[in-house]
Structure formats: C-alpha cells, structure tokens
Scaffold this motif. Structure first.
Motif, PDB file in Angstrom:
ATOM      1  N   ASN A  28       0.832  -1.194   0.000  1.00  0.00           N
ATOM      2  CA  ASN A  28       0.000   0.000   0.000  1.00  0.00           C
ATOM      3  C   ASN A  28       0.871   1.251   0.000  1.00  0.00           C
ATOM      4  O   ASN A  28       1.861   1.324   0.730  1.00  0.00           O
ATOM      5  CB  ASN A  28      -0.940   0.009   1.208  1.00  0.00           C
ATOM      6  N   ASP A  29       0.479   2.232  -0.821  1.00  0.00           N
ATOM      7  CA  ASP A  29       1.183   3.512  -0.873  1.00  0.00           C
ATOM      8  C   ASP A  29       0.966   4.245   0.451  1.00  0.00           C
ATOM      9  O   ASP A  29      -0.135   4.212   1.007  1.00  0.00           O
ATOM     10  CB  ASP A  29       0.639   4.350  -2.039  1.00  0.00           C
ATOM     11  N   VAL A  33      -4.054   8.125  -2.926  1.00  0.00           N
ATOM     12  CA  VAL A  33      -4.935   9.098  -3.574  1.00  0.00           C
ATOM     13  C   VAL A  33      -6.274   8.459  -3.950  1.00  0.00           C
ATOM     14  O   VAL A  33      -7.115   9.103  -4.567  1.00  0.00           O
ATOM     15  CB  VAL A  33      -4.270   9.734  -4.821  1.00  0.00           C
ATOM     16  N   ALA A  34      -6.462   7.208  -3.553  1.00  0.00           N
ATOM     17  CA  ALA A  34      -7.713   6.480  -3.784  1.00  0.00           C
ATOM     18  C   ALA A  34      -7.852   5.463  -2.649  1.00  0.00           C
ATOM     19  O   ALA A  34      -6.873   5.163  -1.958  1.00  0.00           O
ATOM     20  CB  ALA A  34      -7.671   5.779  -5.137  1.00  0.00           C
ATOM     21  N   PRO A  35      -9.072   4.930  -2.443  1.00  0.00           N
ATOM     22  CA  PRO A  35      -9.240   3.918  -1.389  1.00  0.00           C
ATOM     23  C   PRO A  35      -8.268   2.749  -1.511  1.00  0.00           C
ATOM     24  O   PRO A  35      -7.789   2.226  -0.509  1.00  0.00           O
ATOM     25  CB  PRO A  35     -10.692   3.472  -1.579  1.00  0.00           C
ATOM     26  N   TYR A  36      -7.998   2.326  -2.729  1.00  0.00           N
ATOM     27  CA  TYR A  36      -6.926   1.363  -2.980  1.00  0.00           C
ATOM     28  C   TYR A  36      -5.849   2.100  -3.758  1.00  0.00           C
ATOM     29  O   TYR A  36      -6.119   2.661  -4.820  1.00  0.00           O
ATOM     30  CB  TYR A  36      -7.407   0.168  -3.819  1.00  0.00           C
ATOM     31  N   HIS A  37      -4.639   2.132  -3.228  1.00  0.00           N
ATOM     32  CA  HIS A  37      -3.490   2.716  -3.921  1.00  0.00           C
ATOM     33  C   HIS A  37      -2.319   1.806  -3.597  1.00  0.00           C
ATOM     34  O   HIS A  37      -1.694   1.916  -2.540  1.00  0.00           O
ATOM     35  CB  HIS A  37      -3.228   4.145  -3.462  1.00  0.00           C
ATOM     36  N   ILE A  38      -2.087   0.886  -4.506  1.00  0.00           N
ATOM     37  CA  ILE A  38      -1.100  -0.173  -4.306  1.00  0.00           C
ATOM     38  C   ILE A  38       0.055   0.035  -5.279  1.00  0.00           C
ATOM     39  O   ILE A  38      -0.161   0.348  -6.447  1.00  0.00           O
ATOM     40  CB  ILE A  38      -1.761  -1.551  -4.527  1.00  0.00           C
ATOM     41  N   LEU A  39       1.262  -0.113  -4.785  1.00  0.00           N
ATOM     42  CA  LEU A  39       2.451  -0.051  -5.626  1.00  0.00           C
ATOM     43  C   LEU A  39       2.925  -1.472  -5.913  1.00  0.00           C
ATOM     44  O   LEU A  39       3.033  -2.287  -4.992  1.00  0.00           O
ATOM     45  CB  LEU A  39       3.570   0.726  -4.938  1.00  0.00           C
ATOM     46  N   VAL A  40       3.184  -1.759  -7.180  1.00  0.00           N
ATOM     47  CA  VAL A  40       3.704  -3.063  -7.581  1.00  0.00           C
ATOM     48  C   VAL A  40       5.106  -2.824  -8.134  1.00  0.00           C
ATOM     49  O   VAL A  40       5.290  -2.054  -9.078  1.00  0.00           O
ATOM     50  CB  VAL A  40       2.798  -3.744  -8.622  1.00  0.00           C
ATOM     51  N   VAL A  41       6.092  -3.474  -7.504  1.00  0.00           N
ATOM     52  CA  VAL A  41       7.505  -3.160  -7.732  1.00  0.00           C
ATOM     53  C   VAL A  41       8.285  -4.449  -8.021  1.00  0.00           C
ATOM     54  O   VAL A  41       8.191  -5.404  -7.241  1.00  0.00           O
ATOM     55  CB  VAL A  41       8.092  -2.485  -6.464  1.00  0.00           C
ATOM     56  N   PRO A  42       9.058  -4.477  -9.108  1.00  0.00           N
ATOM     57  CA  PRO A  42       9.912  -5.650  -9.309  1.00  0.00           C
ATOM     58  C   PRO A  42      11.032  -5.675  -8.270  1.00  0.00           C
ATOM     59  O   PRO A  42      11.524  -4.623  -7.859  1.00  0.00           O
ATOM     60  CB  PRO A  42      10.477  -5.455 -10.719  1.00  0.00           C
ATOM     61  N   LYS A  43      11.418  -6.859  -7.847  1.00  0.00           N
ATOM     62  CA  LYS A  43      12.495  -6.965  -6.861  1.00  0.00           C
ATOM     63  C   LYS A  43      13.848  -6.609  -7.460  1.00  0.00           C
ATOM     64  O   LYS A  43      14.712  -6.085  -6.761  1.00  0.00           O
ATOM     65  CB  LYS A  43      12.515  -8.363  -6.251  1.00  0.00           C
ATOM     66  N   ILE A  84      -0.803   3.155 -13.382  1.00  0.00           N
ATOM     67  CA  ILE A  84       0.054   4.286 -13.759  1.00  0.00           C
ATOM     68  C   ILE A  84       1.509   3.871 -13.605  1.00  0.00           C
ATOM     69  O   ILE A  84       1.898   3.306 -12.581  1.00  0.00           O
ATOM     70  CB  ILE A  84      -0.217   5.518 -12.869  1.00  0.00           C
ATOM     71  N   ASN A  85       2.299   4.176 -14.627  1.00  0.00           N
ATOM     72  CA  ASN A  85       3.742   3.989 -14.554  1.00  0.00           C
ATOM     73  C   ASN A  85       4.394   5.289 -15.001  1.00  0.00           C
ATOM     74  O   ASN A  85       4.332   5.647 -16.174  1.00  0.00           O
ATOM     75  CB  ASN A  85       4.210   2.823 -15.437  1.00  0.00           C
ATOM     76  N   LYS A  96      13.287   6.439  -8.247  1.00  0.00           N
ATOM     77  CA  LYS A  96      13.962   5.881  -9.416  1.00  0.00           C
ATOM     78  C   LYS A  96      14.134   4.370  -9.303  1.00  0.00           C
ATOM     79  O   LYS A  96      15.244   3.831  -9.239  1.00  0.00           O
ATOM     80  CB  LYS A  96      15.319   6.564  -9.646  1.00  0.00           C
ATOM     81  N   HIS A  97      13.015   3.684  -9.204  1.00  0.00           N
ATOM     82  CA  HIS A  97      12.928   2.221  -9.231  1.00  0.00           C
ATOM     83  C   HIS A  97      11.595   1.935  -9.901  1.00  0.00           C
ATOM     84  O   HIS A  97      10.557   2.440  -9.455  1.00  0.00           O
ATOM     85  CB  HIS A  97      12.948   1.655  -7.799  1.00  0.00           C
ATOM     86  N   LEU A  98      11.614   1.174 -10.982  1.00  0.00           N
ATOM     87  CA  LEU A  98      10.390   0.872 -11.715  1.00  0.00           C
ATOM     88  C   LEU A  98       9.274   0.465 -10.765  1.00  0.00           C
ATOM     89  O   LEU A  98       9.481  -0.388  -9.894  1.00  0.00           O
ATOM     90  CB  LEU A  98      10.657  -0.268 -12.711  1.00  0.00           C
ATOM     91  N   HIS A  99       8.115   1.096 -10.905  1.00  0.00           N
ATOM     92  CA  HIS A  99       6.960   0.721 -10.098  1.00  0.00           C
ATOM     93  C   HIS A  99       5.680   1.143 -10.794  1.00  0.00           C
ATOM     94  O   HIS A  99       5.673   2.064 -11.606  1.00  0.00           O
ATOM     95  CB  HIS A  99       7.037   1.324  -8.687  1.00  0.00           C
ATOM     96  N   TYR A 100       4.622   0.437 -10.474  1.00  0.00           N
ATOM     97  CA  TYR A 100       3.298   0.704 -11.022  1.00  0.00           C
ATOM     98  C   TYR A 100       2.363   1.066  -9.879  1.00  0.00           C
ATOM     99  O   TYR A 100       2.337   0.393  -8.851  1.00  0.00           O
ATOM    100  CB  TYR A 100       2.760  -0.533 -11.742  1.00  0.00           C
ATOM    101  N   HIS A 101       1.597   2.126 -10.082  1.00  0.00           N
ATOM    102  CA  HIS A 101       0.547   2.509  -9.147  1.00  0.00           C
ATOM    103  C   HIS A 101      -0.745   1.857  -9.622  1.00  0.00           C
ATOM    104  O   HIS A 101      -1.086   1.948 -10.803  1.00  0.00           O
ATOM    105  CB  HIS A 101       0.336   4.028  -9.149  1.00  0.00           C
ATOM    106  N   VAL A 102      -1.474   1.236  -8.710  1.00  0.00           N
ATOM    107  CA  VAL A 102      -2.788   0.684  -9.004  1.00  0.00           C
ATOM    108  C   VAL A 102      -3.778   1.453  -8.139  1.00  0.00           C
ATOM    109  O   VAL A 102      -3.683   1.425  -6.905  1.00  0.00           O
ATOM    110  CB  VAL A 102      -2.859  -0.829  -8.693  1.00  0.00           C
ATOM    111  N   LEU A 103      -4.689   2.177  -8.789  1.00  0.00           N
ATOM    112  CA  LEU A 103      -5.677   3.005  -8.095  1.00  0.00           C
ATOM    113  C   LEU A 103      -7.063   2.430  -8.328  1.00  0.00           C
ATOM    114  O   LEU A 103      -7.428   2.117  -9.464  1.00  0.00           O
ATOM    115  CB  LEU A 103      -5.641   4.444  -8.618  1.00  0.00           C
ATOM    116  N   ALA A 104      -7.842   2.324  -7.249  1.00  0.00           N
ATOM    117  CA  ALA A 104      -9.190   1.767  -7.362  1.00  0.00           C
ATOM    118  C   ALA A 104     -10.007   2.142  -6.138  1.00  0.00           C
ATOM    119  O   ALA A 104      -9.493   2.717  -5.179  1.00  0.00           O
ATOM    120  CB  ALA A 104      -9.120   0.249  -7.506  1.00  0.00           C
TER     121      ALA A 104
END
Length: 116
Positions: A28-29, A33-43, A84-85, A96-104
C-alpha cells in the motif's frame, strides 16, 4: 544502493505488503490518492521501464498479471481500476525504481479532461 524501494524489498523499511513472490512485491502507498493505492515493484532494480532490456521485458507482463490477481483478490476488478507507470523526471517519476501505481475503489476522474 540508496533506493527506497530496494530497502523495502530487503526488509530494511517496513511496508503494508499486499502481495509478494520471487519477482515482485506489492504494498500500500503511504500517501494514497484512492481507497486502494497499491504499488507493484519488481524486486530487481530498474531505474524505469526505459532501463529494461528487451530480453528482460517479461517482468512487465508478470507485473500486469499480478495487478490482475490483486484486483480480483481485493474485489475491484469488475468496477475497474487505473494503472500508472511514471517514467523519468518529465513523466513524474519520484522514486527511481520501476513501479506501477494501481488506483481503485472510487470513480477516478478522466485524465484527459484534467489536461485541458
């Protein structure tokens, strides 16, 4: 390396983990900015998507598969979500590490309408 997300991946900084496997971590971020705001990050550390070689691009497909899994598990896949990327400073990338925001979890404004 002094990367915030690498420190989270290595357990040096706590996070509220949503998902983890051998390739990615999702949490979780801290400033949602939304009820669900999850960051998905490669290791594996990539500064941005522009730094992934063609032969390693399967990590992007894996991230998208995990985003779908999280959306189903959290119950927002049917209602919809935004991915969002941000890439580079002009793209708004802050870490500066690749990550995706998932908003929902709410009706999100139309992005194009906000750019006029």
């Amino acid at each position: 390396m002094d990367c915030l997300f690498c420190k989270i991946i290595n357990g040096e900084i706590p996070s509220s983990k949503v998902y983890e496997d051998d390739k990615v971590i999702a949490f979780n971020d801290i400033n949602p900015v939304a009820p669900y705001h999850i960051l998905v990050v490669p290791k594996k550390h990539y500064d941005s998507i522009a730094d992934i070689s063609e032969k390693e691009m399967e990590i992007v497909a894996h991230i998208h598969n995990i985003i779908n899994k999280i959306a189903i598990d959290k119950g927002f896949s049917d209602a919809g979500f935004r991915i969002i990327n941000n890439c580079g400073s002009d793209g708004g990338q802050e870490v500066k590490h690749l990550h995706y925001h998932v908003l929902a979890g709410k009706k999100l404004p139309n992005y194009e309408a906000n750019q006029k």
